[in-house]
Design an enzyme around this catalytic site. Structure first.
Site, mmCIF file in Angstrom:
data_model
loop_
_atom_site.group_PDB
_atom_site.id
_atom_site.type_symbol
_atom_site.label_atom_id
_atom_site.label_comp_id
_atom_site.label_asym_id
_atom_site.label_seq_id
_atom_site.Cartn_x
_atom_site.Cartn_y
_atom_site.Cartn_z
ATOM 1 N N SER A 1 30.307 43.603 13.198
ATOM 2 C CA SER A 1 31.620 42.954 13.135
ATOM 3 C C SER A 1 32.386 43.216 14.412
ATOM 4 O O SER A 1 32.214 44.263 15.057
ATOM 5 C CB SER A 1 32.374 43.564 11.957
ATOM 6 O OG SER A 1 33.745 43.278 12.037
ATOM 7 N N TYR B 1 35.591 51.278 6.987
ATOM 8 C CA TYR B 1 34.646 50.160 7.092
ATOM 9 C C TYR B 1 34.208 49.975 8.550
ATOM 10 O O TYR B 1 33.012 49.893 8.854
ATOM 11 C CB TYR B 1 35.302 48.869 6.562
ATOM 12 C CG TYR B 1 34.625 47.616 7.020
ATOM 13 C CD1 TYR B 1 33.419 47.212 6.456
ATOM 14 C CD2 TYR B 1 35.164 46.836 8.056
ATOM 15 C CE1 TYR B 1 32.780 46.063 6.907
ATOM 16 C CE2 TYR B 1 34.535 45.694 8.504
ATOM 17 C CZ TYR B 1 33.341 45.304 7.928
ATOM 18 O OH TYR B 1 32.703 44.184 8.380
ATOM 19 N N LYS C 1 30.428 50.425 10.646
ATOM 20 C CA LYS C 1 29.743 49.451 11.524
ATOM 21 C C LYS C 1 29.412 50.111 12.861
ATOM 22 O O LYS C 1 28.331 49.919 13.414
ATOM 23 C CB LYS C 1 30.605 48.197 11.733
ATOM 24 C CG LYS C 1 30.750 47.336 10.486
ATOM 25 C CD LYS C 1 29.420 46.726 10.042
ATOM 26 C CE LYS C 1 29.499 46.056 8.693
ATOM 27 N NZ LYS C 1 28.204 45.749 8.086
HETATM 28 N N1 UFG Z 1 46.052 36.852 6.438
HETATM 29 C C1 UFG Z 1 47.266 36.471 5.893
HETATM 30 N N2 UFG Z 1 47.361 36.372 4.545
HETATM 31 C C2 UFG Z 1 46.312 36.635 3.712
HETATM 32 C C3 UFG Z 1 45.068 37.031 4.283
HETATM 33 C C4 UFG Z 1 44.995 37.133 5.654
HETATM 34 O O1 UFG Z 1 48.241 36.222 6.610
HETATM 35 O O2 UFG Z 1 46.472 36.542 2.491
HETATM 36 C C5 UFG Z 1 45.950 36.945 7.895
HETATM 37 C C6 UFG Z 1 45.650 38.367 8.376
HETATM 38 O O3 UFG Z 1 46.853 39.094 8.503
HETATM 39 C C7 UFG Z 1 44.945 38.071 9.699
HETATM 40 C C8 UFG Z 1 44.232 36.739 9.459
HETATM 41 O O4 UFG Z 1 44.864 36.175 8.325
HETATM 42 O O5 UFG Z 1 45.905 37.880 10.683
HETATM 43 C C9 UFG Z 1 42.762 36.905 9.160
HETATM 44 O O6 UFG Z 1 42.629 37.874 8.115
HETATM 45 P P1 UFG Z 1 41.262 38.106 7.348
HETATM 46 O O7 UFG Z 1 41.525 39.137 6.311
HETATM 47 O O8 UFG Z 1 40.700 36.801 6.900
HETATM 48 O O9 UFG Z 1 40.305 38.636 8.476
HETATM 49 P P2 UFG Z 1 40.446 39.915 9.422
HETATM 50 O O10 UFG Z 1 40.494 39.385 10.803
HETATM 51 O O11 UFG Z 1 41.497 40.835 9.017
HETATM 52 O O12 UFG Z 1 39.099 40.661 9.058
HETATM 53 C C10 UFG Z 1 37.893 40.173 9.529
HETATM 54 C C11 UFG Z 1 36.762 40.549 8.577
HETATM 55 C C12 UFG Z 1 36.553 42.024 8.564
HETATM 56 C C13 UFG Z 1 36.440 42.565 9.966
HETATM 57 C C14 UFG Z 1 37.640 42.150 10.783
HETATM 58 C C15 UFG Z 1 37.541 42.581 12.199
HETATM 59 O O13 UFG Z 1 37.040 40.102 7.263
HETATM 60 O O14 UFG Z 1 35.338 42.283 7.878
HETATM 61 O O15 UFG Z 1 37.710 40.727 10.776
HETATM 62 O O16 UFG Z 1 38.713 42.352 12.890
HETATM 63 F F1 UFG Z 1 36.401 43.892 9.971
#
Ligand code: UFG
Length: 342
Positions: free
Chosen positions: A128, A153, A157
Site C-alpha cells: 500500500s 496496519y 505493510k
Molecule cells: N473520506 C471521507 N468520508 C468518508 C470516507 C473517506 O471524507 O466517509 C475521505 C478520507 O478522509 C480521505 C479520502 O476520502 O481523504 C479517501 O479515504 P479512504 O478511506 O477511501 O482511503 P485512504 O486514502 O484513507 O486509505 C487508503 C486505503 C488504505 C491505505 C491508505 C494509504 O484504504 O488501506 O489508502 O494512504 F492504507
C-alpha cells in the site's frame, strides 16, 4: 502442450483478490483461491464463476495455519502465489493492533515457509502507499522515503516488505505492489466492493449512501492545503489494479536472477480531491448525494498520489479505465447487489 501456470491467490474472495482471479483466468492461468472468508463473502465466489464461466477451486483456509496451508500445497502444484490475505482497516488496526500484527505478519511468514518447503519461488504481495506515510513531496516514487507508519496496519505493510527483502535468501522472487486507492467494480456488475459493516473507504460509503443503506456522507475536513480544502488521493479502477498483478507475474518470469525483491507503485498518477469524487459520482450516475463537512479524520494524509512510471516501464502496464468509469461501475454493482432500479 505445456501446462498452464497455476497461481494460488490468498484472499481471492476479497475485493482486489476476486477481480485479480478473474483477470488471471481470462489471461489463461489456472487459479486456486485460498481464503478464510473472515473479511469476505461467498457471493464473490459466485460472481467470479458467473464472469469466468468456470468454477475456480476454493479452499477455506487461514494462511496463519501451517498444516492447512501445507495440505493445499500438497494437493496442488503452484508456480506462484499472489498474497492478498490480510486485515486492511486503518482505524481498526489502531484499536486492535495485536490482531493486525499477528494476522498480517504471521500469514506472510507461514506462507513463505510453506512456499519454501514446496519449492514455490514466485510471490506477488499486496502492499500500500501507506508505506510512505505523509510524503514530503508528491507524486511519490518508489524511492520516496519510507516514513514511520501512522497506523499498525501501515507498520505491517512495511514489515512485510522487509520480510520479503530478507526472504531473498530462500530464493524467492517477490514483487510488492503498492496500491493507491482502489475503487470501482467489474464492468459486468457481477463483482464489486462489499465491505463488512459500515464502509471506512470513500467510494463504498458513497454507493451505500446513494443506495439508502447508509446515511449522509461526511467529508472529513475541508481546510486542507488543497484547491478545494479536501484531501487528495489517486483513485485507481480495481480491474486496472488486478491487471497489474498479471503483469507482475510476467515480470517475475522474465527475471534471470535466482531471487529478488521489486516494488512498484500502482496508481494513475493523477491526484483528485474528495469533493471532485463526490461531484463526479453525482454527475456520471445522475444521483444526488447527501453530504456535509465534518472534522478531519485522525491520521489522514493531506495529499498523496503516485508516480507510476516505473510500473509503466517495467511491467508494461497502463490503467485503461477513467475515474468516471470506475464510479459508474461501482454504482452499477451496488444497484445490482441491492436490486435497485434506476
Ligand atoms: N473520506 C471521507 N468520508 C468518508 C470516507 C473517506 O471524507 O466517509 C475521505 C478520507 O478522509 C480521505 C479520502 O476520502 O481523504 C479517501 O479515504 P479512504 O478511506 O477511501 O482511503 P485512504 O486514502 O484513507 O486509505 C487508503 C486505503 C488504505 C491505505 C491508505 C494509504 O484504504 O488501506 O489508502 O494512504 F492504507
Amino acid at each position: 502442450m505445456s501446462k498452464k501456470p497455476t497461481i494460488a491467490v490468498t484472499g481471492g474472495a476479497g475485493f482486489i483478490g476476486s477481480h485479480t482471479v478473474v483477470q488471471l483466468v481470462e489471461a489463461g492461468y489456472e487459479v486456486v483461491i485460498i481464503d478464510n472468508l473472515s473479511r469476505s463473502d461467498r457471493t464473490m465466489l459466485d460472481g467470479i464463476s458467473r464472469i469466468t464461466k468456470t468454477t475456480v477451486p476454493f479452499y477455506e483456509v487461514d494462511c496463519t495455519d501451517p498444516k492447512a496451508l501445507d495440505k493445499v500445497f500438497l494437493e496442488n502444484s503452484f508456480d506462484a502465489v499472489i498474497h492478498f490475505a490480510a486485515y486492511k482497516a486503518v482505524g481498526e488496526s489502531v484499536s486492535m493492533p495485536l490482531d493486525y500484527y499477528e494476522n498480517n505478519i504471521l500469514s506472510l511468514t507461514t506462507l513463505l515457509r510453506v512456499m519454501n518447503k514446496h519449492a514455490v519461488r514466485s510471490l506477488i504481495f499486496s502492499s500500500s502507499c501507506t508505506v510512505y506515510g505523509e510524503p514530503d513531496m508528491v507524486p511519490v516514487t518508489e524511492q520516496s522515503p519510507i516514513k514511520l507508519a501512522n497506523s499498525p496496519y501501515g507498520a505491517t505493510k512495511q514489515m512485510c516488505e522487509r520480510i520479503l527483502e530478507d526472504a531473498k535468501v530462500y530464493g524467492i522472487q517477490a514483487v510488492s505492489l503498492r496500491y493507491f486507492n482502489p475503487i470501482g467494480a467489474h464492468p459486468s456488475g457481477l463483482l464489486g466492493e462489499l465491505p463488512i459493516g459500515v464502509p471506512n473507504n470513500l467510494v463504498p460509503f458513497i454507493t451505500q449512501s446513494a443506495a439508502g443503506v447508509r446515511g449522509s456522507l461526511t467529508i472529513f475536513g475541508n481546510d486542507y492545503q488543497t484547491p478545494d480544502g479536501t484531501c487528495i488521493r489517486d483513485y485507481i479502477h480495481v480491474v486496472d489494479l488486478a491487471d497489474a498483478h498479471v503483469r507482475a507475474f510476467d515480470f517475475i518470469r522474465q527475471q534471470e536472477e535466482a531471487s529478488g525483491f521489486h516494488v512498484f507503485n500502482v496508481g494513475t498518477g493523477r491526484g483528485v480531491t474528495v469533493l471532485e469524487v463526490v461531484k463526479e459520482f453525482e454527475e456520471v450516475n445522475k444521483v444526488k448525494l447527501n453530504y456535509s463537512f465534518g472534522p478531519k479524520r485522525p491520521g489522514d494524509i493531506e495529499k498523496v498520489f503516485a508516480d507510476p512510471s516505473k510500473a509503466f516501464k517495467s511491467l508494461m502496464w497502463r490503467p485503461k479505465f477513467s475515474m468516471k468509469e470506475a464510479l459508474q461501475h461501482a454504482w452499477q454493482w451496488e444497484k445490482n447487489f441491492r436490486k435497485i432500479e434506476q
